[in-house]
Design a protein around this motif. Sequence first.
Motif, mmCIF file in Angstrom:
data_model
loop_
_atom_site.group_PDB
_atom_site.id
_atom_site.type_symbol
_atom_site.label_atom_id
_atom_site.label_comp_id
_atom_site.label_asym_id
_atom_site.label_seq_id
_atom_site.Cartn_x
_atom_site.Cartn_y
_atom_site.Cartn_z
ATOM 1 N N VAL A 290 0.384 4.025 -2.629
ATOM 2 C CA VAL A 290 0.748 5.259 -2.565
ATOM 3 C C VAL A 290 1.785 6.471 -2.929
ATOM 4 C CG1 VAL A 290 -0.328 7.655 -0.775
ATOM 5 C CG2 VAL A 290 -1.010 4.746 -1.122
ATOM 6 N N PHE B 218 -2.952 7.652 5.520
ATOM 7 C CA PHE B 218 -3.800 7.272 3.953
ATOM 8 C C PHE B 218 -3.081 5.587 3.919
ATOM 9 C CE2 PHE B 218 -4.428 7.538 -0.603
ATOM 10 C CZ PHE B 218 -5.853 7.385 -0.826
ATOM 11 N N ALA B 219 -2.357 5.336 3.355
ATOM 12 C CA ALA B 219 -1.782 4.292 2.780
ATOM 13 C C ALA B 219 -2.089 2.869 3.515
ATOM 14 C CB ALA B 219 -0.104 4.143 2.890
ATOM 15 N N TRP C 232 -4.953 3.100 5.550
ATOM 16 C CA TRP C 232 -6.581 2.819 5.738
ATOM 17 C C TRP C 232 -7.167 2.315 4.004
ATOM 18 C CZ3 TRP C 232 -7.582 8.253 6.488
ATOM 19 C CH2 TRP C 232 -7.401 8.565 7.810
ATOM 20 N N LEU C 233 -5.645 1.998 2.961
ATOM 21 C CA LEU C 233 -6.166 1.032 1.507
ATOM 22 C C LEU C 233 -6.665 -0.202 1.804
ATOM 23 C CD1 LEU C 233 -3.710 2.656 -0.685
ATOM 24 C CD2 LEU C 233 -6.135 3.673 -0.194
ATOM 25 N N PRO C 234 -7.085 -1.597 1.844
ATOM 26 C CA PRO C 234 -6.897 -2.541 1.049
ATOM 27 C C PRO C 234 -5.519 -3.089 1.201
ATOM 28 C CG PRO C 234 -8.941 -1.495 0.385
ATOM 29 C CD PRO C 234 -7.928 -0.260 -0.003
ATOM 30 N N ASN C 235 -5.305 -3.481 1.920
ATOM 31 C CA ASN C 235 -4.331 -4.369 2.019
ATOM 32 C C ASN C 235 -4.310 -6.002 1.465
ATOM 33 O OD1 ASN C 235 -1.291 -5.256 2.886
ATOM 34 N ND2 ASN C 235 -2.035 -5.715 5.276
ATOM 35 N N ARG C 236 -3.603 -5.626 0.310
ATOM 36 C CA ARG C 236 -3.141 -6.425 -0.735
ATOM 37 C C ARG C 236 -2.019 -7.968 -0.047
ATOM 38 N NH1 ARG C 236 -1.997 -5.129 -6.565
ATOM 39 N NH2 ARG C 236 -0.634 -4.028 -5.400
ATOM 40 N N ARG D 140 0.588 -1.438 0.464
ATOM 41 C CA ARG D 140 0.053 0.017 0.066
ATOM 42 C C ARG D 140 0.282 1.482 0.243
ATOM 43 N NH1 ARG D 140 -3.717 -1.677 4.813
ATOM 44 N NH2 ARG D 140 -1.956 -1.708 5.707
#
Length: 389
Positions: A77, A362-363, A365-369, A73
Amino acid sequence: MKRLVCLPSAYLALPLLLACAVTLFTYELPLDYLPGVLLLAVMAAAILLFDVQAGVRIPPAARFRARRYGGTRDAFVALALAGLVAAFCLLDLALFPIPLFNNPSAYAVMEGGHEHIRHVSDMCWVLPPIGLLCARNRWLRNTLIAVGFLFPVLVIDRNRVFATVFAFALLIMLRRDEARPLPWKAVGLLGVVGVSVFSVLGMLRSGPLDHVTLPFGAMYRAAPEGIKWLLLYVSAGPYNFSAILAKGYVNADFLIHQVVPLSGSVATAGTTIPLDASNINVGTEFFPFLMALGPFGAVVSIVGLYAMLLWSVQRLRPTVPLFSLLIFLRVSYVCVMAPFAPQAYTWTNAGFIGLCLVLQVFAAWLPNRRSPEPVPPTAAHTLFPSSSR
């Protein structure tokens, strides 16, 4: 030498001591200028001695090598940030004259919105580190590295040339194979290229140095033109710092303009500052504090910069987060450049650090691939990330 790379004060105290030494050899200093050089040298030595005892260290190279940022993530970003910066670099070149191919003095013209575009394109130094660490596609990685190195040359921005070279060389040092000697060949080549580009750009921007009237010593007068630019670049800050300390000049406006956005110009050229040479108008990172608060203010600013450096080092622990690494690259660079001009106590520097902190949140909060993975043992010797699968 490997231990020195991990010593935080090496990025502040050693450049400051070097600049003071070069100043003593470059000029025939008046006696009343010596206390200024001595103040800077004593503070640098004190920080170095304290740092040796404090025990705060930059993580070992194995920890940097054990991180693979590609596909995370944070990398997503960071690549978005790199794309934005690269786009503004292209806008800068497309909308305004390119100083290298037009009038070299155009590098300082910031009209018609140019200054706003330059606030973003000035971050071009992050492109090579982000490309090196985050881009799994070889073409993208090489493009980011090329833009990061070429843009400051095209706009004749020597500071960004140094920032880019420094960040790239430091990453090579930090991600080295600890079982092998330090990569002096790669770092030395970057240093030679950076110094050569700086000297050429200096001559293009300002012409010959015959018009500079300062009490130069024999070593300076006997040096070639390109070396003279380097000696002047390294020594002008401590020289002007010492001169203003000796003259007792007081003016807080420059410090206010530096830290408060849009409060006024930060330019020192053509002002009331009683410089010995009006066209050599730099004075170290601590110059505005000296003018505003005297020697005490300068000492406090030196200690504050060292504290900022320690904070950036602490953020690298324990897993070397990507945006913390970018913050460290920035803070360590402004420390290395502290003998020359203010870059740490500026709202733009604070803005970059704040941007990295926000992007890190912000990173998260992103979905964790996938989670960051250590580099497989079979690839531990590779400096660059692998190309796309």
